[in-house]
Design a protein around this motif. Structure first.
Motif, PDB file in Angstrom:
ATOM      1  N   GLN A 179       0.774  -1.315   0.041  1.00 46.18           N
ATOM      2  CA  GLN A 179      -0.109  -0.141   0.062  1.00 46.18           C
ATOM      3  C   GLN A 179       0.825   1.072   0.035  1.00 46.18           C
ATOM      4  O   GLN A 179       0.412   2.208  -0.307  1.00 46.18           O
ATOM      5  CB  GLN A 179      -1.029   0.102   1.111  1.00 46.18           C
ATOM      6  N   VAL A 180       2.107   1.124   0.295  1.00 43.16           N
ATOM      7  CA  VAL A 180       2.994   2.275  -0.032  1.00 43.16           C
ATOM      8  C   VAL A 180       4.276   1.702  -0.512  1.00 43.16           C
ATOM      9  O   VAL A 180       4.849   0.857  -0.232  1.00 43.16           O
ATOM     10  CB  VAL A 180       3.571   2.808   1.701  1.00 43.16           C
ATOM     11  N   GLU A 181       4.517   2.131  -1.893  1.00 47.16           N
ATOM     12  CA  GLU A 181       5.358   1.685  -2.761  1.00 47.16           C
ATOM     13  C   GLU A 181       7.013   1.781  -2.205  1.00 47.16           C
ATOM     14  O   GLU A 181       7.691   0.952  -2.162  1.00 47.16           O
ATOM     15  CB  GLU A 181       5.526   2.508  -3.942  1.00 47.16           C
ATOM     16  N   LEU A 226      -5.434   0.528   6.448  1.00 45.93           N
ATOM     17  CA  LEU A 226      -4.240   0.159   7.656  1.00 45.93           C
ATOM     18  C   LEU A 226      -4.173   1.604   8.471  1.00 45.93           C
ATOM     19  O   LEU A 226      -4.075   1.524   9.638  1.00 45.93           O
ATOM     20  CB  LEU A 226      -3.202  -0.453   7.114  1.00 45.93           C
ATOM     21  N   LEU A 227      -4.139   2.590   7.579  1.00 45.17           N
ATOM     22  CA  LEU A 227      -3.831   3.829   8.219  1.00 45.17           C
ATOM     23  C   LEU A 227      -5.284   4.477   8.810  1.00 45.17           C
ATOM     24  O   LEU A 227      -5.240   4.850  10.109  1.00 45.17           O
ATOM     25  CB  LEU A 227      -3.397   4.879   7.217  1.00 45.17           C
ATOM     26  N   ARG A 228      -6.304   4.041   8.474  1.00 45.46           N
ATOM     27  CA  ARG A 228      -7.561   4.459   8.822  1.00 45.46           C
ATOM     28  C   ARG A 228      -7.794   3.642  10.429  1.00 45.46           C
ATOM     29  O   ARG A 228      -8.259   4.315  11.348  1.00 45.46           O
ATOM     30  CB  ARG A 228      -8.746   3.993   8.299  1.00 45.46           C
ATOM     31  N   GLU A 229      -7.348   2.460  10.381  1.00 43.68           N
ATOM     32  CA  GLU A 229      -7.348   1.628  11.680  1.00 43.68           C
ATOM     33  C   GLU A 229      -6.362   2.232  12.508  1.00 43.68           C
ATOM     34  O   GLU A 229      -6.801   2.416  13.821  1.00 43.68           O
ATOM     35  CB  GLU A 229      -6.912   0.146  11.312  1.00 43.68           C
ATOM     36  N   TYR A 230      -5.071   2.846  12.288  1.00 40.76           N
ATOM     37  CA  TYR A 230      -4.282   3.152  13.268  1.00 40.76           C
ATOM     38  C   TYR A 230      -4.891   4.641  13.723  1.00 40.76           C
ATOM     39  O   TYR A 230      -4.775   4.739  15.068  1.00 40.76           O
ATOM     40  CB  TYR A 230      -3.062   3.504  12.385  1.00 40.76           C
ATOM     41  N   LEU A 231      -5.489   5.438  13.029  1.00 34.85           N
ATOM     42  CA  LEU A 231      -6.109   6.526  13.460  1.00 34.85           C
ATOM     43  C   LEU A 231      -6.980   6.188  14.700  1.00 34.85           C
ATOM     44  O   LEU A 231      -6.880   7.004  15.768  1.00 34.85           O
ATOM     45  CB  LEU A 231      -6.633   7.468  12.600  1.00 34.85           C
TER      46      LEU A 231
END
Length: 378
Positions: free
Chosen positions: A34-36, A59-64
């Motif tokens: 998801q991040v190159e 994954l970033l939304r979950e982290y937030l």
């Protein structure tokens, strides 16, 4: 809290630990494609002052969601008191950050190696300093630590960036294990001490008279931020006295002369001179560093000798104390800010942090309180 709480044994253990939640999030981002690249992640975080959940990978939304909750002991009234103190003394707090807390953190010879290896100051000497000052404003502006506030989002962003930097540094093969783990729990605790205790000490040396209640409220704000940023309970100072004890132990353990710390201090002084207009304030940053930190630490950092501007410091500090005794704190803030702090803040507001990055933002309420002029926040 007694001084013996911060033992070498405790801090040696903290020095070997990072932040499992942020580190695992970053690893999963790379693992799932998801991040190159590490640079792509860092650019995404740097260019967006607000992490908008709808535009980010799952994954970033979950982290937030997992990191946005304030601790159960967070006290809204004490946080409002900390915000009120910043509303009165914000320009001095910025000067204390620039001329006290930040150079002191550069004196920690092992911790400063992260800054050196990421080379952010080397490629853009002012960007990281601006982002650090922006976090100070985000946290302490009105509502900064309310649910979804700029301060909470800023802390979440920095925490994730720390995870990305740890990943990048460890993958690079350039890290010396003798320095401990990159951005470890001891260094995070030291950074918290810099933003809270060290800034308060600097403000008092600039002539601000702060009650114990005000100091405790200011510290409480940063203790909440420490929790959001992933400090373990064992690494989180309990109160201002506990934080002062930690700062003293970190100074004993880590303050040493090193080329990397001297390089970052030089960049800090150059930025202060660059953003303030003309040459009237040239030399004042170095003089203030020596006034706040003392000559021993400044010699480690190769801070230039104090010049004629040192003669301004005594009268300014006296003005701040006298005005506080008269109850006219806003006049003290305005007067001190006219000399250096206000121009420093205004200079940062007019500077561009770089392509794709929002300008330095200060809410209108604080601009009015501090009597500063600059571009409107966007």
């Amino acid at each position: 809290m007694g001084d013996n709480r911060w033992t070498d044994e405790l801090l040696d253990g903290l020095r070997q630990r990072g932040d499992p939640l942020a580190d695992e999030t970053v690893k999963n981002l790379f693992r799932q494609g998801q991040v190159e690249t590490a640079n792509a992640l860092l650019k995404q975080l740097i260019r967006n002052d607000q992490l908008v959940p709808e535009t980010l990978p799952g994954l970033l939304r979950e982290y937030l969601v997992r990191t946005e909750a304030l601790p159960s002991w967070a006290d809204p009234e004490r946080m409002r008191q900390g915000e009120a103190l910043f509303g009165r003394y914000g320009p001095q707090a910025v000067v204390s950050l620039f001329c006290g807390a930040l150079p002191a953190s550069y004196a920690a010879a092992q911790g400063v190696q992260v800054l050196h290896l990421t080379a952010r100051l080397a490629t853009d000497p002012y960007r990281r300093i601006m982002e650090t000052a922006q976090m100070l404003v985000d946290v302490l502006a009105p509502g900064g630590l309310a649910p979804g506030g700029n301060g909470v989002r800023s802390a979440q962003k920095v925490r994730l960036m720390h995870g990305a930097v740890r990943h990048l540094i460890l993958e690079s093969g350039q890290w010396n294990p003798a320095w401990g783990h990159p951005i470890n729990q001891e260094d995070l605790a030291g950074t918290l001490s810099a933003f809270s205790y060290a800034v308060v000490v600097g403000m008092e040396k600039l002539g601000c008279t702060l009650s114990q209640r005000e100091q405790d409220a200011y510290f409480h704000c940063w203790r909440v931020v420490g929790h959001v940023m992933g400090l373990e309970p064992a690494a989180l100072p309990e109160d201002m006295a506990d934080c002062a004890a930690l700062a003293a132990v970190i100074q004993r353990r880590h303050f040493r002369a090193c080329p990397e710390g001297q390089e970052h201090t030089r960049a800090l002084i150059q930025m202060a001179e660059h953003v303030t207009p003309g040459d009237l304030f040239d030399g004042l940053a170095a003089s203030l560093m020596r006034h706040i930190l003392g000559d021993d630490v400044c010699e480690m950092l190769k801070v230039p000798p104090a010049d004629w501007t040192r003669h301004l410091i005594g009268p300014l500090a006296l003005w701040g104390r006298t005005s506080d005794e008269l109850g006219d704190r806003s006049r003290a803030v305005a007067k001190l800010a006219e000399v250096f702090g206000r121009k420093l803040v205004e200079g940062m507001m007019w500077m561009n942090r770089g392509a794709g990055r929002p300008p330095f933002r200060i809410p209108a309420t604080l601009r009015e309180s501090w009597h500063v002029e600059g571009r409107e926040p966007r």
